[in-house]
Design a protein around this motif. Structure first.
Motif, PDB file in Angstrom:
ATOM      1  N   LEU A 142     -11.376   2.131  -3.712  1.00  0.00           N
ATOM      2  CA  LEU A 142     -10.494   2.945  -4.545  1.00  0.00           C
ATOM      3  C   LEU A 142     -10.823   2.833  -6.027  1.00  0.00           C
ATOM      4  O   LEU A 142     -10.683   3.793  -6.775  1.00  0.00           O
ATOM      5  CB  LEU A 142      -9.029   2.535  -4.318  1.00  0.00           C
ATOM      6  CG  LEU A 142      -8.477   2.739  -2.910  1.00  0.00           C
ATOM      7  CD1 LEU A 142      -7.027   2.298  -2.840  1.00  0.00           C
ATOM      8  CD2 LEU A 142      -8.606   4.194  -2.485  1.00  0.00           C
ATOM      9  N   ASP A 143     -11.275   1.635  -6.469  1.00  0.00           N
ATOM     10  CA  ASP A 143     -11.486   1.429  -7.898  1.00  0.00           C
ATOM     11  C   ASP A 143     -12.908   1.817  -8.313  1.00  0.00           C
ATOM     12  O   ASP A 143     -13.119   2.795  -9.025  1.00  0.00           O
ATOM     13  CB  ASP A 143     -11.175  -0.038  -8.248  1.00  0.00           C
ATOM     14  CG  ASP A 143     -11.228  -0.316  -9.736  1.00  0.00           C
ATOM     15  OD1 ASP A 143     -11.675   0.564 -10.500  1.00  0.00           O
ATOM     16  OD2 ASP A 143     -10.827  -1.406 -10.166  1.00  0.00           O
ATOM     17  N   GLY A 197       2.264   1.843  -3.346  1.00  0.00           N
ATOM     18  CA  GLY A 197       1.237   2.383  -4.233  1.00  0.00           C
ATOM     19  C   GLY A 197       1.019   3.875  -3.998  1.00  0.00           C
ATOM     20  O   GLY A 197       0.835   4.652  -4.936  1.00  0.00           O
ATOM     21  N   ALA A 198       1.058   4.277  -2.729  1.00  0.00           N
ATOM     22  CA  ALA A 198       0.801   5.679  -2.387  1.00  0.00           C
ATOM     23  C   ALA A 198       1.980   6.581  -2.727  1.00  0.00           C
ATOM     24  O   ALA A 198       1.830   7.789  -2.862  1.00  0.00           O
ATOM     25  CB  ALA A 198       0.463   5.784  -0.897  1.00  0.00           C
ATOM     26  N   PHE A 240       0.838  -1.201   0.000  1.00  0.00           N
ATOM     27  CA  PHE A 240       0.000   0.000   0.000  1.00  0.00           C
ATOM     28  C   PHE A 240       0.875   1.253   0.000  1.00  0.00           C
ATOM     29  O   PHE A 240       0.635   2.208  -0.753  1.00  0.00           O
ATOM     30  CB  PHE A 240      -0.929   0.005   1.224  1.00  0.00           C
ATOM     31  CG  PHE A 240      -1.963   1.091   1.174  1.00  0.00           C
ATOM     32  CD1 PHE A 240      -3.189   0.875   0.573  1.00  0.00           C
ATOM     33  CD2 PHE A 240      -1.708   2.351   1.712  1.00  0.00           C
ATOM     34  CE1 PHE A 240      -4.148   1.878   0.504  1.00  0.00           C
ATOM     35  CE2 PHE A 240      -2.647   3.368   1.651  1.00  0.00           C
ATOM     36  CZ  PHE A 240      -3.863   3.127   1.045  1.00  0.00           C
ATOM     37  N   GLY A 295       4.184   6.044  -5.421  1.00  0.00           N
ATOM     38  CA  GLY A 295       4.646   5.949  -6.806  1.00  0.00           C
ATOM     39  C   GLY A 295       5.426   4.685  -7.140  1.00  0.00           C
ATOM     40  O   GLY A 295       5.830   4.495  -8.283  1.00  0.00           O
ATOM     41  N   LEU A 349      -2.376  -2.123  -7.235  1.00  0.00           N
ATOM     42  CA  LEU A 349      -2.607  -2.578  -5.862  1.00  0.00           C
ATOM     43  C   LEU A 349      -3.655  -3.700  -5.829  1.00  0.00           C
ATOM     44  O   LEU A 349      -3.493  -4.720  -5.167  1.00  0.00           O
ATOM     45  CB  LEU A 349      -3.067  -1.390  -5.007  1.00  0.00           C
ATOM     46  CG  LEU A 349      -3.085  -1.566  -3.496  1.00  0.00           C
ATOM     47  CD1 LEU A 349      -1.680  -1.783  -2.964  1.00  0.00           C
ATOM     48  CD2 LEU A 349      -3.708  -0.347  -2.820  1.00  0.00           C
ATOM     49  N   GLY A 371       4.031   2.299 -10.074  1.00  0.00           N
ATOM     50  CA  GLY A 371       3.784   2.838 -11.407  1.00  0.00           C
ATOM     51  C   GLY A 371       2.735   3.924 -11.409  1.00  0.00           C
ATOM     52  O   GLY A 371       2.268   4.378 -10.357  1.00  0.00           O
ATOM     53  N   VAL A 372       2.351   4.347 -12.601  1.00  0.00           N
ATOM     54  CA  VAL A 372       1.496   5.527 -12.737  1.00  0.00           C
ATOM     55  C   VAL A 372       0.017   5.219 -12.529  1.00  0.00           C
ATOM     56  O   VAL A 372      -0.795   6.117 -12.433  1.00  0.00           O
ATOM     57  CB  VAL A 372       1.692   6.205 -14.118  1.00  0.00           C
ATOM     58  CG1 VAL A 372       3.123   6.680 -14.275  1.00  0.00           C
ATOM     59  CG2 VAL A 372       1.293   5.281 -15.265  1.00  0.00           C
ATOM     60  N   GLU A 373      -0.351   3.928 -12.433  1.00  0.00           N
ATOM     61  CA  GLU A 373      -1.746   3.555 -12.167  1.00  0.00           C
ATOM     62  C   GLU A 373      -1.780   2.648 -10.943  1.00  0.00           C
ATOM     63  O   GLU A 373      -1.956   1.433 -11.061  1.00  0.00           O
ATOM     64  CB  GLU A 373      -2.349   2.852 -13.394  1.00  0.00           C
ATOM     65  CG  GLU A 373      -3.797   3.208 -13.673  1.00  0.00           C
ATOM     66  CD  GLU A 373      -4.768   2.815 -12.587  1.00  0.00           C
ATOM     67  OE1 GLU A 373      -4.496   3.022 -11.380  1.00  0.00           O
ATOM     68  OE2 GLU A 373      -5.837   2.306 -12.935  1.00  0.00           O
ATOM     69  N   PRO A 374      -1.609   3.238  -9.752  1.00  0.00           N
ATOM     70  CA  PRO A 374      -1.438   2.403  -8.556  1.00  0.00           C
ATOM     71  C   PRO A 374      -2.704   1.670  -8.109  1.00  0.00           C
ATOM     72  O   PRO A 374      -2.604   0.653  -7.430  1.00  0.00           O
ATOM     73  CB  PRO A 374      -0.983   3.405  -7.486  1.00  0.00           C
ATOM     74  CG  PRO A 374      -1.461   4.727  -7.962  1.00  0.00           C
ATOM     75  CD  PRO A 374      -1.443   4.669  -9.456  1.00  0.00           C
ATOM     76  N   ILE A 375      -3.886   2.162  -8.496  1.00  0.00           N
ATOM     77  CA  ILE A 375      -5.110   1.508  -8.017  1.00  0.00           C
ATOM     78  C   ILE A 375      -5.224   0.102  -8.608  1.00  0.00           C
ATOM     79  O   ILE A 375      -5.384  -0.891  -7.896  1.00  0.00           O
ATOM     80  CB  ILE A 375      -6.353   2.350  -8.371  1.00  0.00           C
ATOM     81  CG1 ILE A 375      -6.270   3.718  -7.686  1.00  0.00           C
ATOM     82  CG2 ILE A 375      -7.624   1.621  -7.955  1.00  0.00           C
ATOM     83  CD1 ILE A 375      -7.357   4.694  -8.099  1.00  0.00           C
ATOM     84  N   GLU A 376      -5.102   0.034  -9.924  1.00  0.00           N
ATOM     85  CA  GLU A 376      -5.164  -1.266 -10.601  1.00  0.00           C
ATOM     86  C   GLU A 376      -4.025  -2.158 -10.112  1.00  0.00           C
ATOM     87  O   GLU A 376      -4.213  -3.355  -9.854  1.00  0.00           O
ATOM     88  CB  GLU A 376      -5.057  -1.039 -12.123  1.00  0.00           C
ATOM     89  CG  GLU A 376      -5.150  -2.300 -12.942  1.00  0.00           C
ATOM     90  CD  GLU A 376      -4.504  -2.134 -14.317  1.00  0.00           C
ATOM     91  OE1 GLU A 376      -3.534  -1.348 -14.451  1.00  0.00           O
ATOM     92  OE2 GLU A 376      -4.971  -2.788 -15.257  1.00  0.00           O
TER      93      GLU A 376
END
Lengths: 299, 207
Positions: free
Chosen positions: B101-102, B34-35, B31, B37, B47, B40-45
């Motif tokens: 988040l998603d 993800g928070a 987590f 960086g 994670l 990567g640039v799309e951390p929700i997917e």
């Protein structure tokens, strides 16, 4: 070229290179875009802040180089694009296999800042450099009887792990109806942010059709064919019930496995809010191309 | 002393409880990445996929314990509860990332569950695991008696559903989900085939 698309954004509107190389995840509050879309394309476009170079070049779908979003950035640099050739064939006045420079060297490139909406419900804003496909078609001479344009991506198994694993039936092929191809929004891109296209983004030349899902914007083109009949397209061949020939961005027609009503703009970080997806990705000027067509049937 | 016996003897000295803090620390670490960086640039997917993939892995490891004992004589049963509970916690984290988040809204969550087959299947797997997590304590084992063993066989359909969930969300022909589904199927076959630890049901007739 009576109805050329006029670019309402200039170089000055783009983040300076020194900034976009460092700037990360500063555009979380971009929710104004959805509301502005109703006010017309001009209002929508001027609200667009392009994604960063890092976002645009590290989060890619290019299944030839692997199915992970980071795979293309990792694997595509191994592809050598020097001496690139493009075959132009079918119903054209000047068929042949051209060195890329001979084919497009005299095209006048300009910058186009377009929304880019992937069928997977994420999106970006990308400052492309390129020229209108219509100009290239005019140069090669479209003959009577041509109704569609078919495109093909390069296949190089030695540097393309996804090709070796047969993720799709390669070569990747795509197509447009001739009027779609001739539309002034339809771009052949050769650069991003004034830099040459990185391989993972489809070097040296790719299609950009901003009102359609991203997979229509075929990358690393080696063949352009003018044809009479609707050409086969890769994702349609892989799964016809999920991917149609047209694949226009349409919030009202869901993908069978997920909703297309909303999207996530890349760059908002872990807590990015979803935003509404716009009909034709906000490019209402193309609506006339589909007048009288049932877009739930021709999805 | 055979290798297996030596491993079994060594395993007796290793406690199972560290699995819980390791699982919790791993969740927090991913987590954090993800928070900041790191995903990567799309951390929700990213994670969502990290948590989901790890849940599947831990579930499969837990599933392998019975066949390992039956067919290889390796006794890792003491780790099974901690692995099962950890797998459930990972599934819960995967589900939370997806919902909060998603997908981000209750009506979209519900629409996805009823309309999207891979979400429906994933949710069914979660519902099968829920009673197992709730009965993963000594009191429940005593209270349920022989029914506890039967109830916990739900792990198998849950694992199959999880594998199908993974396969169904893939685009194009992708090998990884197929491999996971094959591993789960193989473990199922091994589990229900009598091994060296099982009693023969009847003497084979001469023919």
């Amino acid at each position: 070229m009576a109805r050329r698309w006029t670019n309402d954004l200039t170089r000055d509107d783009v983040t300076p290179k020194s900034l976009w190389l460092n700037r990360r995840q500063l555009i979380a509050g971009l929710s104004a875009v959805g509301a502005a879309g109703i006010g017309g394309p001009v209002a929508a476009k001027s609200d667009l802040e392009p994604n960063t170079w890092e976002e645009i070049t590290t989060y890619n779908n290019f299944y030839e180089f692997g199915t992970g979003k980071g795979d293309p950035a990792k694997n595509a640099p191994a592809m050598d694009t020097t001496g690139w050739q493009v075959t132009v064939d079918g119903l054209v006045d000047n068929p042949g296999t051209y060195d890329l420079a001979d084919l497009i060297g005299d095209m006048e490139t300009e910058e186009r800042i377009y929304r880019f909406r992937c069928v997977e419900a994420w999106s970006m804003v990308i400052p492309w450099n390129g020229f209108e496909l219509a100009d290239l078609l005019a140069k090669v001479g479209v003959q009577d009887g041509a109704n569609y344009v078919a495109f093909e991506t390069v296949v190089r198994p030695d540097v393309m792990p996804g090709v070796r694993r047969r993720v799709l039936d390669f070569p990747y092929v795509e197509g447009l109806r001739l009027d779609e191809a001739m539309h002034p929004l339809t771009l052949m891109a050769t650069g991003i942010y004034g830099e040459p296209l990185p391989n993972q983004n489809g070097a040296p030349m790719r299609l950009v059709v901003p009102w359609k899902y991203g997979f229509k914007s075929i990358k690393s083109i080696v063949r352009i064919s003018l044809v009479a009949e609707q050409p086969p397209t890769s994702w349609n061949k892989a799964n016809a019930s999920e991917y149609g020939f047209y694949s226009n961005v349409n919030p009202n027609v869901d993908h069978p496995r997920w909703s297309q009503a909303t999207e996530r703009r890349i760059g908002g970080g872990l807590f990015a809010q979803r935003q509404d997806t716009l009909m034709f990705n906000g490019y209402d000027e193309v609506a006339g191309l589909y007048e009288g067509m049932d877009l739930t049937k021709f999805f | 002393m055979a290798v297996v016996d030596r491993i079994n003897a060594a395993v007796r000295r290793v406690p199972a409880w560290p699995i819980y803090p390791v699982c919790a620390l791993w969740l927090a670490w991913v987590f954090y990445r993800g928070a900041t960086g790191g995903l990567g640039v799309e951390p929700i997917e990213a994670l969502e996929h990290e948590y989901g993939a790890m849940a599947l892995k831990v579930l499969v490891v837990g599933l392998a314990i019975s066949p390992l004992r039956r067919h290889a004589g390796l006794n890792l049963v003491k780790f099974r509860r901690a692995l099962g509970v950890s797998a459930f916690v990972l599934v819960l984290a995967h589900l939370a990332v997806w919902a909060v988040l998603d997908v981000q809204s209750l009506d979209r969550i519900w629409a996805d569950i009823v309309k999207r087959p891979y979400v429906t299947v994933g949710m069914a797997a979660f519902l099968l695991l829920l009673p197992l997590a709730l009965t993963s304590n000594d009191r429940a084992v005593r209270w349920l008696g022989p029914k506890w063993r039967r109830l916990h066989k739900l792990t198998y359909p849950a694992a199959v559903l999880a594998g199908v969930h993974f396969l169904w969300l893939a685009k194009g022909f992708q090998l990884e989900p197929l491999i996971w589904l094959a591993v789960i199927s193989a473990l199922l076959v091994l589990r229900f085939r009598p091994g060296r630890g099982a009693r023969p049901r009847a003497a084979p007739t001469q023919g």
